[in-house]
Design a protein around this motif. Sequence first.
Motif, PDB file in Angstrom:
ATOM      1  N   PHE A 343      39.603   8.873  17.321  1.00 29.00           N
ATOM      2  CA  PHE A 343      39.843   7.572  16.711  1.00 29.00           C
ATOM      3  C   PHE A 343      38.485   6.989  16.338  1.00 29.00           C
ATOM      4  O   PHE A 343      37.678   6.660  17.206  1.00 29.00           O
ATOM      5  CB  PHE A 343      40.584   6.642  17.674  1.00 29.00           C
ATOM      6  N   PHE A 344      38.229   6.861  15.049  1.00 29.51           N
ATOM      7  CA  PHE A 344      36.896   6.483  14.572  1.00 29.51           C
ATOM      8  C   PHE A 344      37.048   5.565  13.373  1.00 29.51           C
ATOM      9  O   PHE A 344      37.861   5.815  12.482  1.00 29.51           O
ATOM     10  CB  PHE A 344      36.115   7.735  14.170  1.00 29.51           C
ATOM     11  N   THR A 345      36.269   4.475  13.362  1.00 29.22           N
ATOM     12  CA  THR A 345      36.309   3.527  12.257  1.00 29.22           C
ATOM     13  C   THR A 345      34.896   3.278  11.750  1.00 29.22           C
ATOM     14  O   THR A 345      33.911   3.720  12.347  1.00 29.22           O
ATOM     15  CB  THR A 345      36.929   2.192  12.691  1.00 29.22           C
ATOM     16  N   GLU A 346      34.799   2.536  10.669  1.00 25.17           N
ATOM     17  CA  GLU A 346      33.482   2.217  10.114  1.00 25.17           C
ATOM     18  C   GLU A 346      32.620   1.456  11.121  1.00 25.17           C
ATOM     19  O   GLU A 346      31.403   1.600  11.165  1.00 25.17           O
ATOM     20  CB  GLU A 346      33.644   1.397   8.834  1.00 25.17           C
ATOM     21  N   GLY A 347      33.253   0.638  11.951  1.00 21.54           N
ATOM     22  CA  GLY A 347      32.515  -0.139  12.944  1.00 21.54           C
ATOM     23  C   GLY A 347      31.864   0.711  14.014  1.00 21.54           C
ATOM     24  O   GLY A 347      30.977   0.240  14.733  1.00 21.54           O
ATOM     25  N   ASP A 348      32.300   1.968  14.166  1.00 23.06           N
ATOM     26  CA  ASP A 348      31.690   2.867  15.133  1.00 23.06           C
ATOM     27  C   ASP A 348      30.401   3.484  14.613  1.00 23.06           C
ATOM     28  O   ASP A 348      29.739   4.230  15.325  1.00 23.06           O
ATOM     29  CB  ASP A 348      32.676   3.985  15.511  1.00 23.06           C
ATOM     30  N   MET A 349      30.071   3.206  13.338  1.00 26.91           N
ATOM     31  CA  MET A 349      28.832   3.712  12.747  1.00 26.91           C
ATOM     32  C   MET A 349      27.822   2.578  12.654  1.00 26.91           C
ATOM     33  O   MET A 349      28.098   1.442  12.999  1.00 26.91           O
ATOM     34  CB  MET A 349      29.125   4.324  11.365  1.00 26.91           C
ATOM     35  N   ASP A 350      26.641   2.905  12.141  1.00 24.40           N
ATOM     36  CA  ASP A 350      25.553   1.925  12.047  1.00 24.40           C
ATOM     37  C   ASP A 350      25.386   1.393  10.625  1.00 24.40           C
ATOM     38  O   ASP A 350      24.279   1.045  10.216  1.00 24.40           O
ATOM     39  CB  ASP A 350      24.241   2.544  12.535  1.00 24.40           C
ATOM     40  N   THR A 351      26.492   1.322   9.888  1.00 25.61           N
ATOM     41  CA  THR A 351      26.428   0.959   8.467  1.00 25.61           C
ATOM     42  C   THR A 351      25.686  -0.359   8.226  1.00 25.61           C
ATOM     43  O   THR A 351      24.925  -0.496   7.275  1.00 25.61           O
ATOM     44  CB  THR A 351      27.857   0.848   7.894  1.00 25.61           C
ATOM     45  N   ASP A 352      25.905  -1.338   9.111  1.00 28.10           N
ATOM     46  CA  ASP A 352      25.362  -2.680   8.872  1.00 28.10           C
ATOM     47  C   ASP A 352      24.039  -2.955   9.580  1.00 28.10           C
ATOM     48  O   ASP A 352      23.521  -4.053   9.511  1.00 28.10           O
ATOM     49  CB  ASP A 352      26.382  -3.735   9.294  1.00 28.10           C
ATOM     50  N   PHE A 353      23.493  -1.965  10.269  1.00 30.33           N
ATOM     51  CA  PHE A 353      22.225  -2.208  10.937  1.00 30.33           C
ATOM     52  C   PHE A 353      21.351  -0.971  10.981  1.00 30.33           C
ATOM     53  O   PHE A 353      20.210  -1.022  11.371  1.00 30.33           O
ATOM     54  CB  PHE A 353      22.427  -2.740  12.355  1.00 30.33           C
TER      55      PHE A 353
END
Length: 353
Positions: A343-353
């Motif tokens: 279960f993986f979403t965009e929030g689990d990545m470092d896209t915004d930081f």
Amino acid sequence: MQLDIIKGKPSNRDRDDILQLSELSFGTEAIERKRAAWDWMFSAPHVTSDQAAKTYMLRQQGQLVAVAILLPFVLKQQADLQPSYMVGFINVHPDKRGAGLRLMRQFLGEDHYLCGTPNSPKLVPLYGRFGTHQQTPLIRHFRPLRPGALLAKKLQLSAAVGTPVDLLWKLAGNLKLPNKTGTGSVQEIPRFDKRSDQLWQHIKEDFDLVFTRDAALLNWRYAEFPIPGYRLFYALDAAGSVQGHMVTKERRSNRRHQLSIVDLFCRPGDMDTFASLTRTAISLGTKRNVETLTALSGQYCWTTKAYKTAGLFTSRQSGAVLRNFDANGRCTTETDLARTPLFFTEGDMDTDF
């Protein structure tokens, strides 16, 4: 070359060196985001002194030529909560690419970790050279909300040309849009509360592989993130109990205006809650006049099919999550990432930081 490994938050001098190096690769705007999020990045909850963030800094004659930052997190794997690391940041001086290989050999041989990476035919095999052979693909989903505007941009026409198409699309907005079922509701919230703890404890055993999602971690990741923009939502049943949550973020640039479902969490297979939250995102995007709604999921996770059912289209493989093996070639966890639904979403990545 000299390798320094720092546990916890680096000094201000090291921070400045890291940001200066990173600006060469990522540009001023990206570095300003990282500068704003720097203190926050090293303040995650549930982190013990034994599992603090680790920064690998490789210097040549005093000059920083490569850096990697591994951020701690807790992965719920089957019945266990396992401390792990995510490779949250890696950068190499453009003229010192060989230094990056040495850095990767160092940190890939230590601990267990997951690493989100773009869908690059060069980058994924590169990790594989150092023992990383398992991966689960990440799938990008989308729903056009203003297809006329998108077409006008692509053809370099006036925005007014796309307006009639957008109006027709809005009138036909029930295309693949889930019908409302049940008697629940969706409520926007300023922060996550103890009901998120109750939800996490209640449904975490239904997931094979998932990052911890209790109130403390969710608030740190979204409500306390120093760069504003996240909007938080609870899905409630008729009795007011939380059945799931959603986080969205609106992004605007010269090329696009989109709304992202950064995180959507509910019991696996609960299509009523999933559809209710997705429908809220579509409605929000329409009101905000964005061009596209997007979301991310692991290919083998139930959410990939759920997004299709909820009215989003599958775009492409957007990236991959990799998992390392130890120096002896043994997998650092028992679960096979290549077959187990992550279960993986965009929030689990470092896209915004």
